[in-house]
Design a protein around this motif. Structure first.
Motif, short mmCIF file in Angstrom:
data_model
loop_
_atom_site.label_atom_id
_atom_site.label_comp_id
_atom_site.label_asym_id
_atom_site.label_seq_id
_atom_site.Cartn_x
_atom_site.Cartn_y
_atom_site.Cartn_z
N SER A 752 0.83 -1.21 0.00
CA SER A 752 0.00 0.00 0.00
C SER A 752 0.86 1.25 0.00
CB SER A 752 -0.94 0.00 1.22
OG SER A 752 -1.86 -1.07 1.14
N MET A 753 1.99 1.20 0.71
CA MET A 753 2.91 2.34 0.69
C MET A 753 3.45 2.59 -0.72
SD MET A 753 3.65 4.09 3.50
CE MET A 753 5.39 4.53 3.47
N THR A 754 3.76 1.52 -1.43
CA THR A 754 4.24 1.65 -2.81
C THR A 754 3.18 2.31 -3.68
OG1 THR A 754 5.63 -0.32 -2.56
CG2 THR A 754 5.09 0.38 -4.81
N GLU A 755 1.94 1.87 -3.52
CA GLU A 755 0.84 2.46 -4.29
C GLU A 755 0.62 3.91 -3.91
OE1 GLU A 755 -1.62 0.62 -6.88
OE2 GLU A 755 0.57 0.53 -6.92
N LEU A 756 0.78 4.23 -2.62
CA LEU A 756 0.59 5.61 -2.17
C LEU A 756 1.63 6.52 -2.83
CD1 LEU A 756 -0.71 7.71 -0.20
CD2 LEU A 756 1.12 7.14 1.38
N ASN A 757 2.88 6.10 -2.84
CA ASN A 757 3.93 6.91 -3.46
C ASN A 757 3.66 7.10 -4.96
OD1 ASN A 757 5.37 7.26 -1.06
ND2 ASN A 757 6.48 5.33 -1.34
N ARG A 758 3.15 6.05 -5.59
CA ARG A 758 2.81 6.16 -7.01
C ARG A 758 1.65 7.13 -7.21
NH1 ARG A 758 -0.07 3.42 -11.12
NH2 ARG A 758 -1.16 2.08 -9.62
N LEU A 759 0.67 7.07 -6.29
CA LEU A 759 -0.49 7.96 -6.36
C LEU A 759 -0.07 9.42 -6.20
CD1 LEU A 759 -3.56 8.59 -6.32
CD2 LEU A 759 -3.52 8.11 -3.86
N ILE A 760 0.77 9.70 -5.20
CA ILE A 760 1.21 11.08 -4.97
C ILE A 760 2.02 11.58 -6.15
CG2 ILE A 760 2.71 12.52 -3.53
CD1 ILE A 760 1.83 10.84 -1.13
N GLY A 761 2.87 10.73 -6.69
CA GLY A 761 3.65 11.13 -7.86
C GLY A 761 2.76 11.43 -9.05
N TYR A 762 1.72 10.63 -9.24
CA TYR A 762 0.79 10.85 -10.37
C TYR A 762 0.04 12.16 -10.20
CZ TYR A 762 -3.10 10.13 -13.59
OH TYR A 762 -4.02 10.27 -14.60
N ILE A 763 -0.42 12.41 -8.97
CA ILE A 763 -1.16 13.65 -8.71
C ILE A 763 -0.26 14.85 -8.92
CG2 ILE A 763 -2.26 15.01 -6.87
CD1 ILE A 763 -3.31 12.36 -5.72
N HIS A 764 0.96 14.78 -8.41
CA HIS A 764 1.89 15.91 -8.53
C HIS A 764 2.24 16.19 -9.99
CE1 HIS A 764 5.75 18.09 -8.29
NE2 HIS A 764 5.24 18.59 -7.17
#
Length: 788
Positions: A752-764
């Motif tokens: 889930s942490m990996t997905e979170l980092n991917r999500l934040i990167g995508y949003i940014h």
């Protein structure tokens, strides 16, 4: 005295004596204050008990026979301001309590309940009649020698007292319709147990688990031992324990007889009591009780510290405190004025027709206006305090122009000298509340450009000078010293957000979170904040963050024992009113702001906006109300960056509600929002962190929309599993896990942490430039409200 079959309910349903007569001239009173006894006197004008000796010892009967009543039902939120009426308190007694003529203890304290009352609120009412004391019929016969009257200011005598235990329990259920259904069933079972009609009735383990999910309990009772009950499961044993102690049995209600039937009063006119009509009681309550409720809400708001006001707007803060004291004095004066009116009518000194005149005169109108004005003043002050806080977060220094001795006739040169002085490396923006309200888009653009300029010059000071409290009239924003910032703004063109110029470390990224009811938005948000705050699961175990109360069932040990795990955060149940419980999580939008701490996004604020669930089980009408609330909330935002759709993998269907809500959002926000939609899946460990069977259904739904531009791919799709957060809460509840289980939860956390980092990167990378919500969106919102 005439006989009447209509008798006051007592411990014996067959008891039919004169002292139990309900018809005139007898009157009834619920026991809400001091405990009364048989033969004591009662002042019905003020609803106060007057103790005295029992001169009828030989004429008193005590009858013991247990009779129990218990039921559970919701409360109409429209009766929120008149709770004593809801629980069948007599008209005159309700009025006396509202006018503070008598003390309100036990059940009477229910009038002061300030918690949330909504569709997830339940009231459990329990009454146990144990003993009835009453006068024999001979006391009321005309040939009985009457003793002299003992106290001159009483109007009635207590001729019947019911003793026992009474409890009114307010329960706040979790805003989860599936859980509510099972909890309601368990509460009905508890009522049957409390009534004792069926000897073999017990609460099963499943019932107890359902009842443990109740979020909050508040007990009002004539017995102090019950008011401290914190769990509904403790209610039955606590009542049974109290019934064994005769000293804990208190009066439930009284039957009152005019004093001249009992005592030789001689002067009949001194002891007159005139009851007000039901219509006039309601008229007075309709005038006073909203005042009382509003004043309680104001008192809660005034309990806040308002540090920015005290520091920067001392005069306005002082004026607010003065106005508040005046408002309280006004309310007390109104209580005294209406109290005197009611007392005079009850004594027969004036006619009841005077009520309408007193409730519609200038004093009443002025009181209403004073309250409305203060509420508006308080709203503005609260808004200003938040605005100053927001300025501070952006790095602006707030100053009040009133501190610079600015006058209405100052010319531009004098104004610049007073405001700017000899300051260097400083930009000052001059504004006031009116400009800010009317030109928010322009304000945000100016603000962003000033912040961008400071990025290139970290020594630059930014100051906001507030002209709201000086006579000088500002027709537009002024930037000092004069720069090209304002002159470069073409006011004939719509203002849009600068693409690469907006300061990403200042304006929060706003993400709207949508999902069907029960998808797990609250758990997702709780897990989200822990992923952001802690580097690994081991670190989170020490002190996990719980933003929203949680409750779930977990199976432990080799015997598959089921345990209910719950955790209530310090800020729970306050979202309604103010209330408070008030945080009805799936009923109202609520923002959660997170600050990113790592990498190139460090310092960036991320705002997740939680929303009511789509596809409410109460049907289309409630679902429409929820969506209207969401649209109204969006309409009040300055900008929106993304919409996150939360789903469960392996859904067998996507409701028609889901499709219609997609359409509504696109209609309001425009097709540009299509590229701002991201999809997050919860509980994805069971589908190996993929969308599972929901994927094809979602694709079909998106293709069926009029705007077929919403992407659904690996790039904008993220799969999470919140079991690691449940593990953290379970650990707080001292549930133990073996090493294999801990390794499993740790794997869930890391994925889930990996997905979170991917999500934040995508949003940014793709969504940091916001969609500005301007007047055109407001117009579309209004049209949607009309059409819905």
């Amino acid at each position: 005295m005439h006989e009447n079959d209509n008798v006051l309910p007592s411990c014996c349903s067959d008891l039919s004596v004169t002292a139990a007569c309900l018809s005139s001239p007898f009157i009834q009173r619920r026991a809400v204050g001091s405990s009364g006894r048989i033969s004591w006197l009662y002042d019905a004008i003020n609803d106060q008990i007057i103790s005295g000796p029992n001169v009828f010892n030989d004429s008193t009967v005590t009858f013991s026979c247990q009779r129990k009543e218990c039921f559970m039902k919701p409360c109409d939120p429209n009766l929120r301001s008149n709770l004593l009426k809801w629980c069948n308190t007599e008209d005159e007694l309700r009025l006396s309590v509202a006018l503070q003529l008598c003390e309100s203890k036990g059940i009477g304290e229910f009038i002061n309940y300030s918690g949330s009352i909504d569709e997830y609120t339940r009231f459990l009412c329990y009454t146990h009649h144990q003993t009835t004391e009453y006068f024999k019929d001979e006391v009321f016969t005309s040939n009985t020698i009457k003793p002299r009257k003992l106290v001159i200011d009483a109007t009635h005598a207590i001729v019947l007292v019911n003793f026992g235990i009474e409890a009114l329990v307010v329960l706040q259920l979790p805003p989860d319709d599936e859980q509510v259904q099972t909890i309601d069933h368990a509460l009905e079972r508890l009522c049957t147990l409390l009534k004792g009609d069926q000897q073999d009735v017990t609460l099963s383990g499943e019932h107890k688990e359902s009842l443990e999910k109740i979020l909050q309990i508040k007990v009002f009772s004539n017995t102090a031992e019950l008011t401290g009950v914190k769990s509904v499961l403790d209610l039955h044993p606590k009542i049974q324990s109290s019934l064994k102690n005769e000293h804990l049995l208190k009066p439930l209600n009284y039957n009152l007889c005019p004093i001249n039937y009992i005592y030789d009063t001689r002067d009949e006119n001194k002891y007159t009591f005139t009851e007000l009509s039901n219509a006039d009681v309601i008229a007075i309550e309709s005038y006073l009780l909203p005042f009382s409720v509003d004043l309680k809400n104001v008192a809660r708001a005034m309990g806040q510290s308002y540090p920015n006001l005290r520091q920067h707007l001392k005069g306005e803060h002082k004026n607010m405190l003065t106005s508040y004291q005046q408002l309280k004095a006004m309310y007390n004066n109104e209580i005294h004025r209406i109290r005197k009116l009611v007392i005079d009518i009850r004594r027969g000194d004036i006619k009841e027709s005077k009520i309408h005149e007193e409730l519609s005169n200038d004093l009443a109108d002025n009181s209403r206006k004073m309250l409305a004005d203060f509420r508006n003043q308080l709203k503005k002050i609260q808004k200003k305090d938040s605005f100053i806080e927001d300025l501070s977060e952006k790095g602006f220094i707030y100053q009040n122009a009133a501190d610079r001795e600015i006058y209405a006739d100052d010319n531009r040169q004098v104004l610049e000298q007073k405001v700017l002085g000899g300051a260097t490396s400083t930009h000052i923006i001059c504004s006031n509340d009116t400009l800010y309200e009317k030109s928010q888009s322009k304000w945000h653009t100016l603000c962003d450009q000033l912040l961008k300029e400071r990025e290139g010059n970290p020594q630059l000071n930014l100051i906001y000078v507030d002209f709201s409290y000086v006579p000088y009239k500002l027709n537009d924003f002024i930037i000092l010293p004069t720069t090209e910032i304002i002159s470069n703004l073409d006011e004939t063109q719509p203002i849009t957000a600068p693409k690469s110029e907006r300061s990403k470390s200042v304006e929060p990224i706003n993400i709207l979170l949508l999902g069907e009811s029960g998808v797990g938005k609250s758990t997702f948000i709780n897990a989200f904040v822990n992923y952001l705050k802690f580097d690994d699961l081991k670190q989170a175990e020490k002190n996990p963050t719980v933003l929203i109360p949680v409750s779930f069932m977990i199976t432990v040990d080799d015997n598959f024992t089921e345990r209910v795990v719950k955790y209530e955060c310090a800020d729970d149940l306050n979202n309604e009113d103010h209330d408070n419980l008030g945080k009805s999580i799936t009923q109202h939008c609520k923002s959660y702001v997170f600050t990113l701490q790592d990498g190139r996004n460090r310092g960036q604020k991320l705002r997740i906006i939680d929303t009511p669930g789509i596809g409410d089980t109460e049907g289309l009408n409630q679902d429409d109300k929820n969506m209207q609330h969401v649209l109204s909330y969006i309409n009040n935002l300055t900008h929106l960056n993304a919409i996150c759709i939360l789903l469960k993998p392996n859904n067998s269907r996507l409701t028609v509600f889901f499709r219609s809500r997609f359409t509504q959002l696109i209609d309001m926000l425009g097709e540009n929002i299509c590229d701002r939609i991201i999809f997050c899946f919860t509980n994805a460990r069971s589908t190996f962190y993929t969308p599972g069977d929901t994927g094809p259904l979602l694709k079909a739904l998106l293709n069926s929309l009029p705007a077929k531009r919403i992407p659904f791919s690996k790039e904008n799709t993220f799969c999470f599993d919140s079991e690691s957060f449940r593990y953290l809460v379970a650990k707080l509840n001292r549930i133990k896990f073996n090493s294999m289980e801990e390794a499993d939860y740790n794997g869930s956390w890391e994925k889930s942490m990996t997905e979170l980092n991917r999500l934040i990167g995508y949003i940014h990378s793709n969504m940091s430039d916001p969609i500005i919500l301007n007047d055109s969106h407001s117009a579309k919102h209004a049209q949607l409200m009309i059409n819905s």
